[in-house]
Design an enzyme around this catalytic site. Structure first.
Site, PDB file in Angstrom:
ATOM      1  CG  HIS A 150     -10.333   3.925   2.728  1.00  0.00           C
ATOM      2  ND1 HIS A 150     -10.898   4.021   3.976  1.00  0.00           N
ATOM      3  CD2 HIS A 150      -9.013   4.167   2.925  1.00  0.00           C
ATOM      4  CE1 HIS A 150      -9.976   4.326   4.873  1.00  0.00           C
ATOM      5  NE2 HIS A 150      -8.828   4.417   4.255  1.00  0.00           N
ATOM      6  CD  GLN A 190      -7.904   3.932   8.473  1.00  0.00           C
ATOM      7  OE1 GLN A 190      -8.943   3.469   8.004  1.00  0.00           O
ATOM      8  NE2 GLN A 190      -6.767   3.913   7.804  1.00  0.00           N
ATOM      9  CG  HIS A 195      -1.917   1.101   1.242  1.00  0.00           C
ATOM     10  ND1 HIS A 195      -3.130   1.038   0.579  1.00  0.00           N
ATOM     11  CD2 HIS A 195      -1.897   2.316   1.840  1.00  0.00           C
ATOM     12  CE1 HIS A 195      -3.798   2.158   0.773  1.00  0.00           C
ATOM     13  NE2 HIS A 195      -3.080   2.949   1.539  1.00  0.00           N
TER      14      HIS A 195
END
Length: 772
Positions: free
Chosen positions: A107, A259, A59
């Site tokens: 995402h 998150q 990533h």
């Protein structure tokens, strides 16, 4: 703090350490770490191992993709580029004094585990990328990809969430976050395919505007103070980048890697940063995204050629009990790292205090750790509760290995299958209008506040109030004192890419350019979000290579650079045992010299003429028409960048001359669907005859072909002579196909033989909101 005695560790021991700590590092990478610490003559700490794993994750460092990107995507020179693919966001010239900023990210894994939070924090992260360049965010973009909303629960593995649950959560997350921070979500797309059942794809983009003089870089320089600002640090987002660098298993244990966003903190944080930057109190800054403090500190210091000493116990925490490595790699949201001269610290802290935003002095940078270590200036040192727990060279931290993965470029069989013409064109057209990849997205679009900031001059839905249709691109007026505008669109057709990755990717560039041109904008920059499967599987890597080659072929020929982007790999579901379709989502930005001259999709006036621009061919591979007919295979639409450039220039010239009343590109569903969408927006009827459209083709092929580089334009009857003459000077194919009529019906014939005759109300009913 724990130490790991890896000096004498065997391969099995190294693998066990990587798995136990969630490092997602392979045995060769663990050997490289072992060699480094053997030279240092000491054992690594848990903080150091975790930090290396973040920096070396797929990533963060693009270890499987960078060489291909360098070959095809990077380095397309263009005079408008200020910073292209060098920072968290691209920076492009807007006018003499201003620049716009573009960022585009994925995402995917977080959204597949926790759709609301994953999508919301995707928006939060992409906004931070733009802010850390010194820009005010002005627009959000969201290309989204899901499995069919009516997917059978019986076919769904227990560990995979239903597409409808993911769809609802993702849209709500984007809506809630974007609306609360007051940034309009004004462009995007929603695409459905069985290939996304096990792994949805959630891409998010942001565009910002700034004075060129306010540009900030992600650099820390020697002799500066490092200040951590924004939200508190917790256990949310730990291992986010390493979790995103492996295939999805669907296990709930990964929920902590997602998150937790806080848009209420983001709003004052954004104002505090922009005010501090405007007052020249910030010499460099970086948002805390993937890898948290670990990546932000090391990347800023490495870029500035300096080291740093960090006092980790100064970090404000959400909860007690976090270990040092958790604090260091946490991806808790709404945080930035700022580098500033010591003389600016008091004024900087005062601004954040005024906005009620936390700010703490985390440490300072230096040129040399000590007089004895002049040979190793770029070294990071972490002190935690009086103990030295971390001491690494930034050169090693950022020295991620780059791979040339084995590729398999599959032979493509694109023979057009045999298929009879439909018996009922009315029914076929209505079924196409109701198809999931064509039907109205109003139920999604209306959840987003695309009007906030009062600068969205061309909306995502266009036409008469209450009768709106899909637009091709949104247009933002970023500056109060200027009539210049930014057109924004996002496109890709994964069904094309699944059949032929090269031409599927090339078609995505063509469609982005068509959409920008349709509103009167000149395409100026691209950003790419490249979503693919496991790069360790040769066929997946072959698809990636071919898509990059297609993108590079088009962009370099057009002279339009990729200024920002992201690669998201390992988009595979272990439970479904499949990869997503190749999905190179493209964000396109165009510049409108005068927004008052922009063109919309909706038909304007009875009696105006309709023209088809471009050549129609028998190209149906991946088309919505073939899907409806249950036919597989076929030729994916081709595109020629020279023809595309010539056609765009011609169309833009006619628009500048005031000769075009409305315009719509032709994409999914072909000419018939494009005409219906224009009719719905203007609540006006049309009569067209397609006899002159490639006479060698059957009627259904003329109506439903998805050939590239085509538009339908509405021209006032009094201007037809000037329009035709101007298009002829560019040697562009145009065909007069019909007219806007009083009767509110869509009537289509082929050389006088009636094919379609449907009321606009019936068209709207078929196309209406099927997604909620």
């Amino acid at each position: 703090m724990k130490k790991f005695e890896i000096q004498d560790a065997k391969d099995d021991d190294l693998k066990r350490i990587s798995e136990l700590m969630g490092l997602s590092l392979n045995i060769e990478e663990m050997h490289a770490i072992k060699r480094y610490f053997l030279l240092k003559r000491r054992a690594p700490t848990d903080v150091e191992l975790q930090s290396i794993a973040q920096a070396w994750s797929e990533h963060c460092c693009y270890k499987s993709s960078k060489k291909i990107l360098q070959k095809y995507i990077f380095g397309i020179d263009a005079p408008q580029s200020i910073l292209a693919v060098k920072e968290d966001a691209g920076v492009v010239e807007f006018d003499e004094e201003h620049a716009y900023v573009v960022a585009f990210e994925s995402h995917n894994h977080p959204s597949a585990i926790e759709p609301y939070g994953g999508a919301a924090t995707g928006i939060g992260g992409i906004v931070r990328d733009v802010i850390c360049m010194g820009a005010q965010p002005i627009a959000l973009i969201d290309p989204l990809f899901f499995g069919p909303l009516d997917y059978s629960y019986e076919k769904l593995p227990a560990e995979v969430k239903h597409p409808k649950f993911l769809f609802d959560g993702v849209v709500a997350g984007i809506s809630d976050y974007g609306n609360r921070i007051g940034i309009p979500t004004c462009a995007g797309m929603v695409y459905f395919d069985d290939g996304y059942v096990g792994n949805c794809v959630v891409n998010v983009g942001c565009v910002g505007i700034m004075k060129k003089s306010d540009l900030s870089r992600s650099i820390a320089r020697e002799g500066e103070v490092l200040v951590l600002v924004g939200g508190k640090t917790g256990r949310d987002g730990i291992h986010g980048v390493t979790f995103a660098s492996v295939e999805l298993t669907g296990e709930e244990e990964f929920r902590s890697a997602v998150q937790v966003g806080d848009p209420i903190t983001k709003e004052p944080l954004m104002h505090a940063i922009l005010e501090s930057n405007e007052k020249k109190l910030i010499s460099g800054m970086k948002d805390l995204g993937g890898g948290g403090l670990s990546c932000a500190v090391s990347e800023m210091c490495h870029a500035g050629g300096c080291g740093a000493e960090i006092h980790l116990d100064r970090v404000k925490l959400k909860e007690e009990g976090l270990s040092a490595w958790e604090i260091w790699v946490s991806e808790s949201q709404e945080r930035f790292l700022i580098g500033t001269p010591e003389a600016n610290v008091d004024e900087l802290l005062a601004i954040f205090n005024k906005w009620d935003v936390d700010a703490v002095i985390l440490g300072q940078t230096f040129k040399n750790l000590s007089p004895e270590e002049k040979a190793s200036p770029k070294k990071l040192k972490i002190i935690y509760r009086g103990e030295n727990i971390f001491e690494l060279d930034t050169d090693f931290l950022v020295s991620c290995p780059l791979y040339e993965r084995t590729m398999e470029i599959k032979a493509r069989d694109e023979v057009e299958p045999l298929m009879g013409a439909p018996d009922d064109y009315n029914g076929t057209l209505k079924q196409l209008l109701a198809a999931p990849n064509i039907a109205s997205r109003e139920g999604v679009i209306r959840q987003y506040d695309h009007e906030v900031r009062a600068s969205t001059v061309i909306k995502p839905m266009q036409g008469i109030i209450g009768k709106e249709t899909h637009g091709d691109a949104a247009v933002i007026k970023p500056l109060e004192e200027s009539y210049m505008g930014l057109a924004i669109t996002s496109d890709v057709n994964p069904s094309y890419c699944n059949i032929n990755p090269f031409w599927g990717a090339a078609s995505a560039i063509d469609e982005v350019c068509r959409n920008l041109t349709a509103v009167g904008a000149v395409p100026q920059s691209f950003a790419d979000c490249l979503n693919f499967g496991n790069p360790e599987k040769p066929d997946r890597m072959g698809d990636f290579y071919e898509c990059c080659r297609g993108l590079g072929h088009m962009a370099s020929s057009l002279g339009v650079p990729f200024v920002s982007g992201n690669v998201s790999l390992y988009n595979e579901s272990a439970a479904m045992n499949e990869s997503i379709p190749p999905t190179p989502a493209i964000l396109g930005i165009g510049v409108c010299e005068d927004i008052r001259e922009c063109v919309t999709v909706d038909l304007k006036e009875v009696g105006n003429l309709l023209y088809l621009i471009g050549d129609t061919k028998k190209e149906f591979g991946g088309s919505e028409y073939y899907k409806l007919r249950g036919v597989e295979g076929g030729l994916v639409p081709r595109t020629d960048p020279k023809v595309l450039k010539r056609s765009m220039d011609a169309l833009l010239d006619t628009m500048k001359a005031g000769l075009v009343a409305s315009c719509h590109d032709i994409s999914e569903g072909g000419l018939a669907v494009a005409v219906c969408e224009m009719s719905m927006g203007g609540d006006s009827g049309v009569y067209i005859d397609i006899g002159a459209v490639n006479p060698e083709l059957r009627s259904d092929y003329k109506l439903f072909s998805e050939s590239n580089t085509r538009w339908v334009v509405e021209v006032p009857r009094a201007e037809l002579g000037r329009f035709e003459a101007l298009m002829a000077t560019h040697d562009v194919c145009i065909i007069e196909i019909g007219t806007v009529i009083t009767d509110k019906r869509v009537s289509i014939s082929d050389n006088g033989t009636e094919l379609v005759d449907i009321s606009i109300d019936a068209v709207r009913a078929a196309w209406g909101n099927h997604l909620t």
